[in-house]
Design a protein around this motif. Structure first.
Motif, PDB file in Angstrom:
ATOM      1  N   THR A 289       0.443  -5.847   0.184  1.00 54.97           N
ATOM      2  CA  THR A 289      -0.527  -4.950   0.809  1.00 54.97           C
ATOM      3  C   THR A 289      -0.108  -3.498   0.644  1.00 54.97           C
ATOM      4  O   THR A 289      -0.942  -2.625   0.337  1.00 54.97           O
ATOM      5  CB  THR A 289      -0.684  -5.291   2.303  1.00 54.97           C
ATOM      6  N   THR A 290       1.176  -3.212   0.824  1.00 54.20           N
ATOM      7  CA  THR A 290       1.657  -1.832   0.661  1.00 54.20           C
ATOM      8  C   THR A 290       1.446  -1.355  -0.772  1.00 54.20           C
ATOM      9  O   THR A 290       1.021  -0.216  -1.009  1.00 54.20           O
ATOM     10  CB  THR A 290       3.146  -1.739   1.032  1.00 54.20           C
ATOM     11  N   THR A 291       1.718  -2.223  -1.732  1.00 51.46           N
ATOM     12  CA  THR A 291       1.491  -1.876  -3.139  1.00 51.46           C
ATOM     13  C   THR A 291       0.024  -1.565  -3.379  1.00 51.46           C
ATOM     14  O   THR A 291      -0.326  -0.552  -4.007  1.00 51.46           O
ATOM     15  CB  THR A 291       1.939  -3.027  -4.062  1.00 51.46           C
ATOM     16  N   LEU A 292      -0.850  -2.420  -2.868  1.00 51.52           N
ATOM     17  CA  LEU A 292      -2.292  -2.230  -3.055  1.00 51.52           C
ATOM     18  C   LEU A 292      -2.754  -0.926  -2.405  1.00 51.52           C
ATOM     19  O   LEU A 292      -3.547  -0.174  -2.982  1.00 51.52           O
ATOM     20  CB  LEU A 292      -3.045  -3.420  -2.465  1.00 51.52           C
ATOM     21  N   GLU A 293      -2.247  -0.640  -1.217  1.00 52.35           N
ATOM     22  CA  GLU A 293      -2.656   0.580  -0.517  1.00 52.35           C
ATOM     23  C   GLU A 293      -2.190   1.838  -1.244  1.00 52.35           C
ATOM     24  O   GLU A 293      -2.898   2.858  -1.233  1.00 52.35           O
ATOM     25  CB  GLU A 293      -2.119   0.558   0.917  1.00 52.35           C
ATOM     26  N   MET A 294      -1.037   1.783  -1.895  1.00 58.76           N
ATOM     27  CA  MET A 294      -0.601   2.942  -2.680  1.00 58.76           C
ATOM     28  C   MET A 294      -1.487   3.127  -3.910  1.00 58.76           C
ATOM     29  O   MET A 294      -1.831   4.258  -4.280  1.00 58.76           O
ATOM     30  CB  MET A 294       0.874   2.778  -3.084  1.00 58.76           C
ATOM     31  N   ILE A 295      -1.883   2.021  -4.532  1.00 63.98           N
ATOM     32  CA  ILE A 295      -2.767   2.115  -5.699  1.00 63.98           C
ATOM     33  C   ILE A 295      -4.129   2.667  -5.286  1.00 63.98           C
ATOM     34  O   ILE A 295      -4.738   3.466  -6.010  1.00 63.98           O
ATOM     35  CB  ILE A 295      -2.930   0.728  -6.359  1.00 63.98           C
ATOM     36  N   GLU A 296      -4.598   2.273  -4.102  1.00 63.49           N
ATOM     37  CA  GLU A 296      -5.909   2.714  -3.614  1.00 63.49           C
ATOM     38  C   GLU A 296      -5.887   4.119  -3.026  1.00 63.49           C
ATOM     39  O   GLU A 296      -6.934   4.653  -2.658  1.00 63.49           O
ATOM     40  CB  GLU A 296      -6.411   1.738  -2.542  1.00 63.49           C
ATOM     41  N   GLY A 297      -4.706   4.708  -2.910  1.00 62.16           N
ATOM     42  CA  GLY A 297      -4.594   6.052  -2.358  1.00 62.16           C
ATOM     43  C   GLY A 297      -4.522   6.103  -0.851  1.00 62.16           C
ATOM     44  O   GLY A 297      -4.594   7.184  -0.251  1.00 62.16           O
ATOM     45  N   LEU A 298      -4.341   4.948  -0.209  1.00 60.73           N
ATOM     46  CA  LEU A 298      -4.273   4.901   1.254  1.00 60.73           C
ATOM     47  C   LEU A 298      -2.857   5.163   1.767  1.00 60.73           C
ATOM     48  O   LEU A 298      -2.675   5.506   2.932  1.00 60.73           O
ATOM     49  CB  LEU A 298      -4.764   3.534   1.759  1.00 60.73           C
ATOM     50  N   GLN A 299      -1.865   4.942   0.919  1.00 58.22           N
ATOM     51  CA  GLN A 299      -0.466   5.240   1.247  1.00 58.22           C
ATOM     52  C   GLN A 299       0.102   6.133   0.147  1.00 58.22           C
ATOM     53  O   GLN A 299      -0.245   5.973  -1.035  1.00 58.22           O
ATOM     54  CB  GLN A 299       0.360   3.951   1.326  1.00 58.22           C
ATOM     55  N   THR A 300       0.976   7.052   0.508  1.00 54.91           N
ATOM     56  CA  THR A 300       1.641   7.905  -0.475  1.00 54.91           C
ATOM     57  C   THR A 300       3.006   7.310  -0.815  1.00 54.91           C
ATOM     58  O   THR A 300       3.818   7.072   0.085  1.00 54.91           O
ATOM     59  CB  THR A 300       1.840   9.329   0.080  1.00 54.91           C
ATOM     60  N   PRO A 301       3.269   7.052  -2.087  1.00 50.92           N
ATOM     61  CA  PRO A 301       4.577   6.494  -2.463  1.00 50.92           C
ATOM     62  C   PRO A 301       5.717   7.458  -2.143  1.00 50.92           C
ATOM     63  O   PRO A 301       5.548   8.679  -2.226  1.00 50.92           O
ATOM     64  CB  PRO A 301       4.452   6.290  -3.982  1.00 50.92           C
ATOM     65  N   ASP A 302       6.873   6.918  -1.770  1.00 52.29           N
ATOM     66  CA  ASP A 302       8.076   7.742  -1.637  1.00 52.29           C
ATOM     67  C   ASP A 302       8.540   8.200  -3.020  1.00 52.29           C
ATOM     68  O   ASP A 302       9.031   9.314  -3.189  1.00 52.29           O
ATOM     69  CB  ASP A 302       9.194   6.948  -0.956  1.00 52.29           C
ATOM     70  N   GLN A 303       8.386   7.300  -3.977  1.00 53.05           N
ATOM     71  CA  GLN A 303       8.687   7.615  -5.378  1.00 53.05           C
ATOM     72  C   GLN A 303       7.678   6.881  -6.246  1.00 53.05           C
ATOM     73  O   GLN A 303       7.075   5.901  -5.830  1.00 53.05           O
ATOM     74  CB  GLN A 303      10.097   7.144  -5.774  1.00 53.05           C
ATOM     75  N   GLY A 304       7.533   7.353  -7.494  1.00 47.42           N
ATOM     76  CA  GLY A 304       6.656   6.670  -8.428  1.00 47.42           C
ATOM     77  C   GLY A 304       5.273   7.283  -8.504  1.00 47.42           C
ATOM     78  O   GLY A 304       4.951   8.230  -7.780  1.00 47.42           O
ATOM     79  N   GLU A 305       4.457   6.718  -9.383  1.00 42.89           N
ATOM     80  CA  GLU A 305       3.139   7.301  -9.630  1.00 42.89           C
ATOM     81  C   GLU A 305       2.134   6.225  -9.994  1.00 42.89           C
ATOM     82  O   GLU A 305       2.464   5.225 -10.630  1.00 42.89           O
ATOM     83  CB  GLU A 305       3.230   8.332 -10.761  1.00 42.89           C
ATOM     84  N   VAL A 306       0.899   6.459  -9.592  1.00 40.93           N
ATOM     85  CA  VAL A 306      -0.232   5.618  -9.972  1.00 40.93           C
ATOM     86  C   VAL A 306      -1.206   6.480 -10.753  1.00 40.93           C
ATOM     87  O   VAL A 306      -1.586   7.566 -10.301  1.00 40.93           O
ATOM     88  CB  VAL A 306      -0.948   5.044  -8.726  1.00 40.93           C
ATOM     89  N   THR A 307      -1.597   6.014 -11.939  1.00 37.38           N
ATOM     90  CA  THR A 307      -2.622   6.731 -12.701  1.00 37.38           C
ATOM     91  C   THR A 307      -3.779   5.794 -12.999  1.00 37.38           C
ATOM     92  O   THR A 307      -3.567   4.626 -13.369  1.00 37.38           O
ATOM     93  CB  THR A 307      -2.070   7.305 -14.025  1.00 37.38           C
ATOM     94  N   ILE A 308      -4.981   6.285 -12.804  1.00 41.04           N
ATOM     95  CA  ILE A 308      -6.206   5.529 -13.061  1.00 41.04           C
ATOM     96  C   ILE A 308      -7.022   6.311 -14.079  1.00 41.04           C
ATOM     97  O   ILE A 308      -7.406   7.461 -13.825  1.00 41.04           O
ATOM     98  CB  ILE A 308      -7.003   5.313 -11.762  1.00 41.04           C
ATOM     99  N   ASN A 309      -7.228   5.685 -15.230  1.00 43.27           N
ATOM    100  CA  ASN A 309      -7.873   6.390 -16.350  1.00 43.27           C
ATOM    101  C   ASN A 309      -7.172   7.717 -16.663  1.00 43.27           C
ATOM    102  O   ASN A 309      -7.809   8.725 -16.962  1.00 43.27           O
ATOM    103  CB  ASN A 309      -9.349   6.643 -16.058  1.00 43.27           C
ATOM    104  N   GLY A 310      -5.840   7.706 -16.528  1.00 45.89           N
ATOM    105  CA  GLY A 310      -5.060   8.897 -16.822  1.00 45.89           C
ATOM    106  C   GLY A 310      -5.029   9.924 -15.709  1.00 45.89           C
ATOM    107  O   GLY A 310      -4.374  10.966 -15.841  1.00 45.89           O
ATOM    108  N   LEU A 311      -5.707   9.644 -14.590  1.00 49.61           N
ATOM    109  CA  LEU A 311      -5.757  10.583 -13.462  1.00 49.61           C
ATOM    110  C   LEU A 311      -4.765  10.167 -12.384  1.00 49.61           C
ATOM    111  O   LEU A 311      -4.586   8.975 -12.123  1.00 49.61           O
ATOM    112  CB  LEU A 311      -7.168  10.622 -12.870  1.00 49.61           C
ATOM    113  N   SER A 312      -4.136  11.130 -11.732  1.00 50.71           N
ATOM    114  CA  SER A 312      -3.188  10.832 -10.662  1.00 50.71           C
ATOM    115  C   SER A 312      -3.792  11.205  -9.314  1.00 50.71           C
ATOM    116  O   SER A 312      -4.631  12.115  -9.222  1.00 50.71           O
ATOM    117  CB  SER A 312      -1.884  11.605 -10.862  1.00 50.71           C
ATOM    118  N   TRP A 313      -3.336  10.518  -8.266  1.00 51.56           N
ATOM    119  CA  TRP A 313      -3.846  10.795  -6.922  1.00 51.56           C
ATOM    120  C   TRP A 313      -3.505  12.218  -6.474  1.00 51.56           C
ATOM    121  O   TRP A 313      -4.298  12.859  -5.777  1.00 51.56           O
ATOM    122  CB  TRP A 313      -3.296   9.775  -5.928  1.00 51.56           C
ATOM    123  N   LYS A 314      -2.335  12.701  -6.866  1.00 49.59           N
ATOM    124  CA  LYS A 314      -1.923  14.041  -6.419  1.00 49.59           C
ATOM    125  C   LYS A 314      -2.864  15.125  -6.925  1.00 49.59           C
ATOM    126  O   LYS A 314      -3.209  16.064  -6.205  1.00 49.59           O
ATOM    127  CB  LYS A 314      -0.499  14.330  -6.899  1.00 49.59           C
TER     128      LYS A 314
END
Length: 309
Positions: free
Chosen positions: A43-68
């Protein structure tokens, strides 16, 4: 084409490391299923991918776009299945779809979505009067209103009866035909096996396996189990134990009750020789089966934990 890239995600809550260095990528059009024991970090992994949680480290990119940098743009690209509490109980199916569509720059017509989720006949029914399965189908419909490129379904069939569950499966497979990319979590192994292009097993906050269901099973073992019982009972069983042990490709033989269990790396060939030997001795087979390894066997092997629905 890679539509989602997860790189070295870490997330802790106090002294508890919920996710530790999770990485994977997902291709366009895949059904990608995440499974794992309770508390594994799914669930924590999914929430970070969905932008509901901010990772302490690491990055999620969707179609080359980052949440930040592109959070607002990403929200227009994804669809997240809301829980029942997110729906408006006093509004109808159509009205809920209409309200959710107003949140986005683009949307699919309510009529088209109701057709996809098989709720056209219930368009004027209030949410509070829907069955559990109908509510879950509407939840998927609400995730589709913005015509997302990636769809997130978090345990969409939990608590549903078998028929309602299969209705959800039909929707997921229909969306795959339309080219949608789906990230799914589930508590049902059969569901993961039937729907998934790839299965990712997470345990103790880490990815411990990531492959197609068939490849995961083949990684586990090349053996398959042959199960036999005889009309003559124990006399035939005793006679066939030693015969079975002498056959090529047989690794082990066991007896459980009235059943002879033979594990072979060439099950069809072994079964042929077994039936030939049985016939020569004048015995008759009561029951026969070749058992495949399953995703549940894979899960237990990788995690050391029993699977629980």
């Amino acid at each position: 084409m890679t539509v989602l890239d997860v790189r070295h995600l870490h997330k802790s809550f106090g002294s508890i490391a919920a996710v530790s260095d999770v990485s994977f990528s997902i291709e366009a059009g895949e059904v990608f299923t995440i499974i794992g024991p309770n508390g594994a970090g799914k669930t924590t992994t999914l929430e970070m991918i969905e932008g509901l949680q901010t990772p302490d480290q690491g990055e999620v990119t969707i179609n080359g776009l980052s949440w930040k940098q592109h959070g607002d743009a990403i929200k227009q690209l994804i669809g997240v299945q809301p829980q029942s509490s997110a729906m408006y109980d006093l509004l109808t199916v159509y009205e809920n779809l209409d309200v959710f569509a107003s949140f986005y720059h683009k949307s699919i017509s309510a009529e088209r979505i109701m057709e996809l989720i098989n709720l056209t006949d219930h368009r004027n029914k209030r949410v509070k009067n829907l069955s559990g399965g109908q509510k879950q189908r509407l939840a998927i419909g609400l995730a589709l209103v913005n015509d997302p490129e990636i769809l997130f379904l978090d345990e969409p069939t939990t608590g549903l009866d078998p028929q309602a569950r299969r209705n959800i499966w039909d929707i997921v497979l229909r969306l795959k035909e339309l080219g949608k990319t789906t990230i799914l979590t589930t508590h049902y192994m059969e569901e993961a096996d039937i729907l998934s292009d790839r299965v990712c097993i997470i345990d103790q906050g880490k990815v411990i396996a990531n492959d197609t269901p068939r490849n995961l099973i083949q990684q586990l073992t090349k053996e398959r189990e042959i199960n036999l019982s005889f009309i003559q009972g124990e006399s035939a069983l005793s006679a066939m134990i030693e015969t079975s042990k002498q056959l090529p490709a047989v690794n082990r033989v066991n007896v459980e009750g009235a059943h002879l269990k033979v594990w072979s790396t060439k099950p069809e060939e072994t079964l042929y020789h077994l039936l030939e030997a049985i016939s020569k001795r004048g015995y008759e087979v009561d029951q026969i089966a070749i058992k495949d390894m399953s995703l549940e066997d894979v899960f237990i092997s990788f995690t050391g934990k029993e699977w629980r629905d």
